[in-house]
Design a protein around this motif. Structure first.
Motif, mmCIF file in Angstrom:
data_model
loop_
_atom_site.group_PDB
_atom_site.id
_atom_site.type_symbol
_atom_site.label_atom_id
_atom_site.label_comp_id
_atom_site.label_asym_id
_atom_site.label_seq_id
_atom_site.Cartn_x
_atom_site.Cartn_y
_atom_site.Cartn_z
ATOM 1 N N UNK A 58 15.688 11.586 1.893
ATOM 2 C CA UNK A 58 17.065 12.089 1.884
ATOM 3 C C UNK A 58 17.607 12.371 0.477
ATOM 4 N N UNK A 59 18.406 13.418 0.392
ATOM 5 C CA UNK A 59 19.125 13.730 -0.846
ATOM 6 C C UNK A 59 18.291 14.371 -1.935
ATOM 7 N N UNK A 60 17.021 14.725 -1.647
ATOM 8 C CA UNK A 60 16.183 15.322 -2.699
ATOM 9 C C UNK A 60 16.599 16.780 -2.926
ATOM 10 N N UNK A 86 0.827 -1.215 0.000
ATOM 11 C CA UNK A 86 0.000 0.000 0.000
ATOM 12 C C UNK A 86 0.861 1.265 0.000
ATOM 13 N N UNK A 87 2.163 1.078 0.199
ATOM 14 C CA UNK A 87 3.049 2.248 0.171
ATOM 15 C C UNK A 87 4.019 2.231 -1.010
ATOM 16 N N UNK A 88 3.669 1.434 -2.005
ATOM 17 C CA UNK A 88 4.469 1.477 -3.234
ATOM 18 C C UNK A 88 4.311 2.843 -3.897
ATOM 19 N N UNK A 89 5.288 3.400 -4.556
ATOM 20 C CA UNK A 89 6.574 2.790 -4.897
ATOM 21 C C UNK A 89 7.652 2.955 -3.810
ATOM 22 N N UNK A 90 7.320 3.687 -2.730
ATOM 23 C CA UNK A 90 8.356 4.017 -1.734
ATOM 24 C C UNK A 90 8.970 2.773 -1.100
ATOM 25 N N UNK A 91 8.132 1.738 -0.917
ATOM 26 C CA UNK A 91 8.602 0.521 -0.253
ATOM 27 C C UNK A 91 9.369 -0.417 -1.193
ATOM 28 N N UNK A 136 8.427 17.004 6.930
ATOM 29 C CA UNK A 136 9.712 16.459 7.377
ATOM 30 C C UNK A 136 10.662 16.504 6.201
ATOM 31 N N UNK A 137 11.830 17.096 6.411
ATOM 32 C CA UNK A 137 12.853 17.109 5.361
ATOM 33 C C UNK A 137 14.039 16.334 5.909
ATOM 34 N N UNK A 138 14.341 15.235 5.286
ATOM 35 C CA UNK A 138 15.382 14.354 5.803
ATOM 36 C C UNK A 138 16.766 14.835 5.353
ATOM 37 N N UNK A 139 17.811 14.034 5.617
ATOM 38 C CA UNK A 139 19.183 14.536 5.476
ATOM 39 C C UNK A 139 19.588 14.832 4.016
ATOM 40 N N UNK A 141 8.132 12.748 -1.279
ATOM 41 C CA UNK A 141 9.096 12.905 -2.391
ATOM 42 C C UNK A 141 10.226 11.916 -2.156
ATOM 43 N N UNK A 142 10.515 11.117 -3.168
ATOM 44 C CA UNK A 142 11.432 9.996 -2.944
ATOM 45 C C UNK A 142 12.891 10.434 -2.831
ATOM 46 N N UNK A 143 13.681 9.564 -2.201
ATOM 47 C CA UNK A 143 15.088 9.868 -1.941
ATOM 48 C C UNK A 143 15.806 10.193 -3.249
#
Ligand code: UTP
Length: 300
Positions: free
Chosen positions: A273-275, A13-18, A254-257, A287-289
């Motif tokens: 991360x890294x976006x 249910x969390x594709x494509x992130x998973x 949330x904005x990751x590293x 938004x994907x890594x």
């Protein structure tokens, strides 16, 4: 007491992130879901955890490598036969208690109290759509029936995803019996069916209502959980210290590293991360890594 945390599922249910990030490690409120789940368990005195791993299990092992004061073991679930099957793999043939915690919900409750005592206890929560959950029927706090995603629910008390069982052996026997009799519901060996079997054999199971329940199992709920968690942080957002915002705002996000946002407005988002985002307006999205977006404007 030992905890079992099953994380073998694919998180469809969390594709494509998973596809690239284990569901339990997706960030929410600035931290992986699993970190939120582990903190109160460790504070309540859990020192031993068995993870049931499968899809992207290596990421769980890597994440747990910094928890060196914990005794952590891993069991591989090679076939996704359901939560009941997963939990069985982690149970030992001993008359010792165990707490089972699902890794896609952050649950707020009095953990110390929940883990104490000699009872079998299931964490529950009132829901509006009981047909989508495992449900308990109760008299007072005593469970009189359980069913998995019933088409005609008899109560709105959903099984939240935390269970304290007084005897690992007793639960293991119930799960063995399901397997031997090939009792599957919706194509899977269900923990709910094993608990129902125990109930039918006269075992007493009680409920404990949670204070709060933050689902992280779908994109919509992960984003609403994120919004709830960051609202409690200064500024109502999380920005990793390694990330930079220039001419940008990130309300409820949330904005990751290692992210870079230039002339960008994001509302209620999780930026992995890294976006790198330039001249974007994004509302309510993950938004994907490593994504590189320029002039991307969107919103639900
Ligand atoms: P879910 O069915 O909610 O999780 O199981 P999932 O399979 O990861 O996600 P969807 O439904 O495809 O989107 C609840 C928990 O039980 C674990 C999952 O990893 C999740 O943490 N689980 C479920 C297992 O470990 N093995 C199973 O066979 C089934």
């Amino acid at each position: 007491m030992k905890a079992i945390i099953p994380v073998a599922g694919q998180g469809t249910r969390l594709l494509p992130h998973t596809r690239t990030v284990q569901k339990a490690l997706l960030p929410v409120g600035g931290k992986p879901v699993l970190e939120h789940i582990l903190a109160p368990l460790i504070e309540a005195g859990i020192t031993s955890i068995t993870f049931i791993v499968g899809h992207l299990g290596g990421q769980i092992r890597e994440f747990m490598s910094s928890f060196d004061s914990m005794e952590v073991t891993y069991v591989e679930q090679t076939q996704l036969l359901g939560l009941g099957d997963a939990v069985k793999l982690g149970l030992e043939a001993v008359d010792e208690p165990v707490v089972i915690v699902l890794a896609d919900t952050i649950m707020e409750l009095d953990y110390k109290n929940f883990l104490q005592g000699h009872n079998n206890v299931i964490g529950v929560v009132e829901v509006d759509n009981p047909e989508d959950f495992g449900i308990v029927e109760t008299v007072g706090r005593r469970v009189v029936d359980l069913m998995e995603k019933p088409s005609e629910p008899v109560s709105n008390l959903a099984i939240a995803g935390i269970y304290r069982l007084a005897s690992q052996l007793q639960l293991r026997k119930a799960l063995d019996k399901l397997r031997a009799d090939r009792v599957m519901t919706k194509g899977e060996y269900q923990l709910t069916d094993a608990l129902k079997l125990m109930l039918d054999n006269g075992v007493v199971i009680r409920t404990e209502e949670l204070d709060n329940w933050l689902d992280c199992g779908t994109e919509v709920t992960l984003l609403s959980t994120n919004r709830y968690l960051v609202q409690q942080l200064p500024g109502g957002m999380f920005v990793h210290p390694d990330s930079k915002l220039e001419g940008s705002t990130a309300r409820g996000s949330s904005i990751m590293e290692n992210c870079m946002l230039i002339d960008t407005i994001i509302d209620d988002c999780i930026i992995m991360s890294g976006a790198q985002l330039r001249s974007c307006y994004i509302h309510d999205e993950i938004v994907k890594a490593g994504a590189q977006l320029n002039g991307y404007v969107t919103g639900r």
